[in-house]
Design a protein around this motif. Structure first.
Motif: not given
Ligand SMILES: Cc1cc2nc3c(=O)[nH]c(=O)nc-3n(C[C@H](O)[C@H](O)[C@H](O)COP(=O)(O)OP(=O)(O)OC[C@H]3O[C@@H](n4cnc5c(N)ncnc54)[C@H](O)[C@@H]3O)c2cc1C
Lengths: 164, 533
Positions: B49, B208, B328, B332, B357, B361, B365
């Motif tokens: 990300w 993910k 997780g 995501p 989320w 993040w 993760l």
């Protein structure tokens, strides 16, 4: 040969001078004398590791054994960093009474705050944590459950809407 | 080369691919010019990300985006100059086949009906030259084309949908958070252009990593799902690694050709109709770099080219709860709070929403990644490191996305600095308006409210700024040529055979991810009855 206080202090001195002058054969031989196998076998070393990570907690005991194995296989320069930090720790830890995790924590905390020992201690911790994180199954134990790896199918794809 | 194509498209991203697919399916000849190459994507998702921003010149405000390993996959990365550094715009567009669509996370929202009339309803930004209802049939088509998954109807949604697949299940985390955040936030399933079908049939597997890399190709990607089927069509000419530098006009101001750089040589490409689909800021660079007959930039008789530039505001938070959330797991993100879009105070503060989320993040993760991050970044050790890692199973990221007012003074012009091809960089001049500041303050207050809620241990603001993925405005649409750059079909008021696609045509930002609207506008453009052969 186990590390003595004298040889350890010599190492501190030499390691500093090597940085600027390079390393003669004699001095290199002295460094080879550090014996990680003997160090790892020491009871205080286990206490040292317990301060670094709570291996004494249920679910983590086996990992300390696995970590010992990994540490024994480290490269020489990494071994030296760990032994140096351990010696600093041990000097303050053993001579004064009972061993305990909280006492060990205070000592490590002081080493990490002291400008003369901070960098060296952190370097040792980084190597140890890097090795801890590579222990097989360690990630699952950290969260007490399976976790999904990036790029792969979610471990809980059928049931991610429920508690595991 | 003297050949004149029916259609010339600049850019192979989401809008460019929609145009190519449309006209190729009608049997017309299409040339598509793409600056980047077919250089995607990591086979393993090492970096997921986080974008980094590097300074690239003596000017500290000129930045270039990058991410770990980017140079392996992209031969080129976007550079930009920001004039205001406090709320800088770190443009995140990707050069390459599929454009940003090759890396988008596919959250697929419609704008709300009110978003099309913010000026007349609330007195800010600009009204669009058409209503939500006019665009709705195109939204329907996009949802089919992008195989979107989402709920058909939710009581508090201000619209109805025509999604191809049902929504993804909300995660356990979403359900727990939903209870804690009620009643202020109503947390509902998101819509995604991701196939919600069994994995064995090519559906989502919750890997993910879908922003960068979807192992099952379940995410809509323009180059895979729209362009691929045309690659062997002899009427399709795809030219890659060739930036469009400028546009060339005939005497009567219609477009004659574009100039591209191919193998270090300049080449002109002629066509009957031209579609600029290079993403908002890149479109503006090309237009600003081209000369109209009166010597000003192309498509700028209104003097508004580059003006009314905006994006979404973002306030990123990390939330820690008392209950374990088992983070997780699943996609995501599956849910957002969207009851805030048409809130009662929109005459004072802008619309906003909250994305939930399924992990934090800001940290990482997985437990191992969290462990490493806390060690490397915060230098934790011992029991604290252990407890922090455990605690991450009770943490998630909540991102407040907010609308920003489109104001004339915020604009994109050309920088003095040029890129490696000699095309001047874009210069973004952006300040927050009064409403934007009030909204920002309001949202910061809202985080205090969350902090006081039962079962919330902590909420930390991790960052805020302009969303680098959603450049909007800059060639606003309208019926009046003196007050807009393109009309309601994205056709330039000044040049009858030029269509300018992308978020630049927006008249208000709304608070929702824009690509569904960008795609609907592209479909509206290609269906303009004035395009005749
Ligand atoms: C990481 C990321 C996540 C995102 N997630 C979402 C989301 O969840 N939901 C959502 O709604 N939106 C999301 N977006 C935004 C979405 O990707 C864009 O809105 C959409 O791709 C815009 O489509 P476009 O066709 O206008 O531009 P793009 O898809 O960016 O395509 C532009 C193309 O033009 C090419 N080009 C540029 N300059 C030139 C030139 N001079 N000559 C030739 N070619 C040129 C580029 O190389 C590129 O291929 C995300 C964006 C990013 C970067």
């Amino acid at each position: 040969m186990p590390v003595t206080r004298r040889s350890f202090l010599q190492f501190l001195f030499y390691s500093f001078t090597f940085l600027s002058t390079g390393c003669s054969d004699d001095k290199a031989r002295e460094i080879e004398d550090f014996d990680i196998n003997a160090v790892v076998a020491e009871k205080t070393f286990s206490s040292f590791l317990n301060v670094i990570f709570p291996f004494h907690l249920p679910g983590f005991r086996n990992f300390s054994h696995e970590l010992h194995k990994r540490l024994k296989r480290l490269k020489k320069h990494e071994t030296e960093v760990i032994i140096n930090a351990y010696q600093l720790f041990k000097e303050k830890y053993v001579p004064f009474g009972e061993e305990s995790v909280s006492k060990g924590e205070k000592i490590l905390s002081r080493l990490l705050k002291d400008k003369t020992t901070e960098e060296q201690t952190n370097r040792a911790l980084d190597i140890i944590y890097d090795n801890i994180s590579k222990l097989r199954g360690f990630g699952h134990s950290l969260w007490g459950r399976e976790y999904s790896k990036a790029g792969e199918m979610c471990q809980y794809w059928e049931s991610y809407d429920k508690a595991p | 080369m003297n050949r004149t194509f029916d259609i010339c498209i600049v850019g192979s991203g989401i809008t460019g691919s929609i145009v190519a697919d449309h006209f190729l399916s009608k049997g017309l000849s299409v040339v598509m010019v793409e600056r980047g190459k077919n250089a995607y994507l990591p086979q393993s998702a090492r970096e997921l990300w986080h974008e980094r921003w590097e300074k690239i010149s003596d000017n500290p405000l000129i930045t270039k985006n990058s991410w770990k390993g980017a140079s392996e996959y992209f031969d080129d990365l976007v550079e930009i100059e920001n004039v205001n550094s406090d709320f800088a715009f770190h443009y995140n567009m990707k050069y390459g086949l599929g454009g940003s669509g090759a890396v988008w996370s596919a959250a697929s929202w419609r704008l709300t009906p009110q978003d099309f009339q913010t000026k007349s309803l609330f007195g800010y930004s600009r009204d669009w030259p058409f209503t939500y209802d006019d665009l709705a049939p195109y939204y329907d088509k996009v949802e089919e084309m992008f195989f979107t998954s989402g709920p058909k109807e939710e009581p508090s949604w201000p619209w109805k949908n025509n999604y191809t697949y049902p929504p993804f299940k909300q995660s356990y985390l979403d359900k727990v958070v939903s209870k804690i955040f009620a009643p202020e936030f109503e947390i509902l399933p998101n819509a995604f252009s991701v196939k919600n079908i069994p994995p064995s049939e090519g559906g989502c597997i919750g890997s993910k990593t879908c922003v960068r890399y979807c192992p099952t190709e379940a995410v809509f990607r323009p180059q895979i799902h729209l362009l691929d089927k045309h690659l062997n069509n002899p009427r399709f000419n795809l030219i890659m690694g060739a930036p469009c530098m400028k546009i060339n006009l005939k005497k009567e101001r219609s477009l004659e050709s574009i100039t591209i750089l191919q193998d270090d040589a300049k080449r002109d490409i002629r066509a009957k109709y031209f579609f600029l689909a290079a993403n908002t800021i890149e479109n503006l660079r090309i237009l600003h770099n081209s000369k109209d007959t009166g010597n000003g930039p192309v498509a700028d008789s209104s003097g508004l080219l580059g003006s009314f530039f905006a994006s979404h505001g973002a306030l990123v938070t990390s939330v820690i709860t008392e209950p374990i959330l088992y983070t997780g797991r699943g996609r995501p993100t599956t849910s957002s709070a969207i009851n805030t879009l048409n809130h009662g105070e929109r005459d004072r503060i802008n619309a906003y929403m909250m994305e939930i989320w399924n992990f934090d993040w800001n940290i990482a993760l997985s437990p191992i990644a969290v462990f490493r991050t806390f060690r490397a970044k915060e230098r934790h050790w011992g029991r604290t490191l252990f407890e922090k890692t455990r605690e991450a199973d009770r943490r998630f990221a909540a991102t407040l996305i907010f609308e920003l007012e489109m104001r004339r003074d915020n604009k994109v012009t050309l920088s003095k600095v040029k890129d490696k091809f000699g095309l001047p960089l874009a210069k973004v001049d952006f300040t927050l308006g009064l409403r934007d500041k009030e909204t920002f303050d309001y949202l910061r207050e809202l985080t205090n409210l969350i902090k006081k809620k039962d079962k919330i241990v902590d909420i930390q603001i991790k960052g805020y700024g302009l969303n680098g993925n959603h450049p909007l405005g800059g060639y606003v649409c309208g019926e009046d040529p003196n007050n807009s750059v393109v009309d309601g079909y994205m056709r330039s008021h000044d040049h009858a055979n030029l269509y300018i696609l992308g978020g630049g045509a927006f008249n208000s930002t709304g608070a929702l991810n824009p690509t569904h609207t960008i795609a609907a506008l592209a479909l509206r453009a290609v269906n303009d009855r004035r395009i005749v052969f």
